[in-house]
Design a protein around this motif. Structure first.
Motif, PDB file in Angstrom:
ATOM      1  N   PHE A 155     -29.130 -46.293  58.512  1.00  0.00           N
ATOM      2  CA  PHE A 155     -29.005 -47.748  58.398  1.00  0.00           C
ATOM      3  C   PHE A 155     -28.053 -48.292  59.465  1.00  0.00           C
ATOM      4  N   ARG A 156     -26.946 -47.612  59.670  1.00  0.00           N
ATOM      5  CA  ARG A 156     -25.968 -48.057  60.674  1.00  0.00           C
ATOM      6  C   ARG A 156     -26.593 -48.138  62.069  1.00  0.00           C
ATOM      7  N   ALA A 157     -27.574 -47.290  62.341  1.00  0.00           N
ATOM      8  CA  ALA A 157     -28.199 -47.252  63.665  1.00  0.00           C
ATOM      9  C   ALA A 157     -28.924 -48.544  64.026  1.00  0.00           C
ATOM     10  N   ILE A 158     -29.229 -49.384  63.036  1.00  0.00           N
ATOM     11  CA  ILE A 158     -29.889 -50.655  63.337  1.00  0.00           C
ATOM     12  C   ILE A 158     -28.931 -51.841  63.213  1.00  0.00           C
ATOM     13  N   CYS A 159     -27.636 -51.530  63.017  1.00  0.00           N
ATOM     14  CA  CYS A 159     -26.601 -52.557  62.921  1.00  0.00           C
ATOM     15  C   CYS A 159     -25.876 -52.688  64.256  1.00  0.00           C
ATOM     16  N   ASN A 160     -24.841 -53.529  64.288  1.00  0.00           N
ATOM     17  CA  ASN A 160     -24.058 -53.751  65.487  1.00  0.00           C
ATOM     18  C   ASN A 160     -23.547 -52.414  66.044  1.00  0.00           C
ATOM     19  N   PRO A 161     -23.544 -52.232  67.359  1.00  0.00           N
ATOM     20  CA  PRO A 161     -23.092 -50.963  67.934  1.00  0.00           C
ATOM     21  C   PRO A 161     -21.666 -50.573  67.547  1.00  0.00           C
ATOM     22  N   ILE A 162     -20.823 -51.564  67.257  1.00  0.00           N
ATOM     23  CA  ILE A 162     -19.447 -51.243  66.871  1.00  0.00           C
ATOM     24  C   ILE A 162     -19.249 -51.316  65.354  1.00  0.00           C
ATOM     25  N   CYS A 163     -20.339 -51.197  64.615  1.00  0.00           N
ATOM     26  CA  CYS A 163     -20.291 -51.251  63.159  1.00  0.00           C
ATOM     27  C   CYS A 163     -19.367 -50.161  62.609  1.00  0.00           C
ATOM     28  N   ARG A 164     -18.460 -50.561  61.734  1.00  0.00           N
ATOM     29  CA  ARG A 164     -17.538 -49.626  61.090  1.00  0.00           C
ATOM     30  C   ARG A 164     -18.123 -49.188  59.750  1.00  0.00           C
ATOM     31  N   THR A 165     -17.821 -47.972  59.364  1.00  0.00           N
ATOM     32  CA  THR A 165     -18.346 -47.448  58.095  1.00  0.00           C
ATOM     33  C   THR A 165     -17.208 -46.984  57.189  1.00  0.00           C
ATOM     34  N   HIS A 166     -17.488 -47.063  55.883  1.00  0.00           N
ATOM     35  CA  HIS A 166     -16.541 -46.617  54.858  1.00  0.00           C
ATOM     36  C   HIS A 166     -17.346 -45.898  53.781  1.00  0.00           C
ATOM     37  N   TYR A 167     -16.755 -44.867  53.188  1.00  0.00           N
ATOM     38  CA  TYR A 167     -17.463 -44.082  52.172  1.00  0.00           C
ATOM     39  C   TYR A 167     -16.471 -43.606  51.126  1.00  0.00           C
ATOM     40  N   ALA A 168     -16.849 -43.762  49.869  1.00  0.00           N
ATOM     41  CA  ALA A 168     -16.039 -43.220  48.779  1.00  0.00           C
ATOM     42  C   ALA A 168     -16.972 -42.756  47.670  1.00  0.00           C
TER      43      ALA A 168
END
Length: 195
Positions: A155-168
């Motif tokens: 999913f992140r691959a189709i978002c803004n190139p500098i998209c930040r991710t968080h996971y818990a």
């Protein structure tokens, strides 16, 4: 930030529902705008039918069945996924949402022989995932956490190139103590506060 919360759990009294409520409250208290897509409450149909599949590659026509969801995903600057991990992956309802809503021309450009898939959701600069798992941490890692990879890589691959991710993730949810759950809620609140 305009945050879209995509929530997927059939039980309104689940721990995931509690996490959703904590996230929405924390977003609002932090000055963010929030919209919630509750897939079960909305009775979202995760099944892509024949007609929808035949029109999948046709610009504009392919948007008609999921127009409301596309409008919400185009509105947001951050997407927050909340779901239980079932069989090490995404629940079928959430996977079906991805299959039906993330369509060519609207959210990405199909790859060709000379170039890879191109991103279209450049409005999204944050992707966060909050899940519960029945398995322990080590077993989830051994299997490869397909749900996490689908959202934080795919999913992140189709978002803004500098998209930040968080996971818990709260592992071993079925045998977790109230203390572990309380600490996990604190971790979730901290992540949302930092967005």
């Amino acid at each position: 930030m305009r945050a879209l919360v995509v929530y997927c759990h059939p039980n309104p009294d689940s721990f995931s529902a509690h996490i959703r409520d904590v996230i929405v409250t924390t977003l609002v208290e932090s000055g963010h705008e929030a919209q919630v897509i509750d897939l079960y409450d909305e009775a979202f149909d995760p099944v892509m039918g024949l007609d929808e599949r035949l029109g999948y590659h046709t610009p504009v026509e392919n948007e008609i069945p999921v127009a409301e969801h596309l409008a919400r995903i185009r509105w947001c600057e951050g997407v927050i996924f909340i779901y239980p991990t079932w069989w090490f992956g995404l629940p079928a309802m959430l996977k079906g949402w991805l299959d039906r809503v993330l369509i060519p021309h609207a959210t990405f450009t199909m790859p060709t022989e000379s170039r890879p898939m191109q991103r279209q959701l450049t409005n999204i600069r944050t992707v966060a995932v909050f899940t519960t798992c029945g398995a322990p941490w080590w077993q989830s890692k051994l299997i490869g956490e397909p749900g996490r990879r689908t959202l934080l890589r795919g999913f992140r691959a189709i978002c803004n190139p500098i998209c930040r991710t968080h996971y818990a993730a709260l592992y071993k949810i079925d045998s977790s103590s109230q203390d572990r759950r309380t600490r996990h809620v604190g971790k979730v609140r901290e992540i949302i506060t930092r967005l």
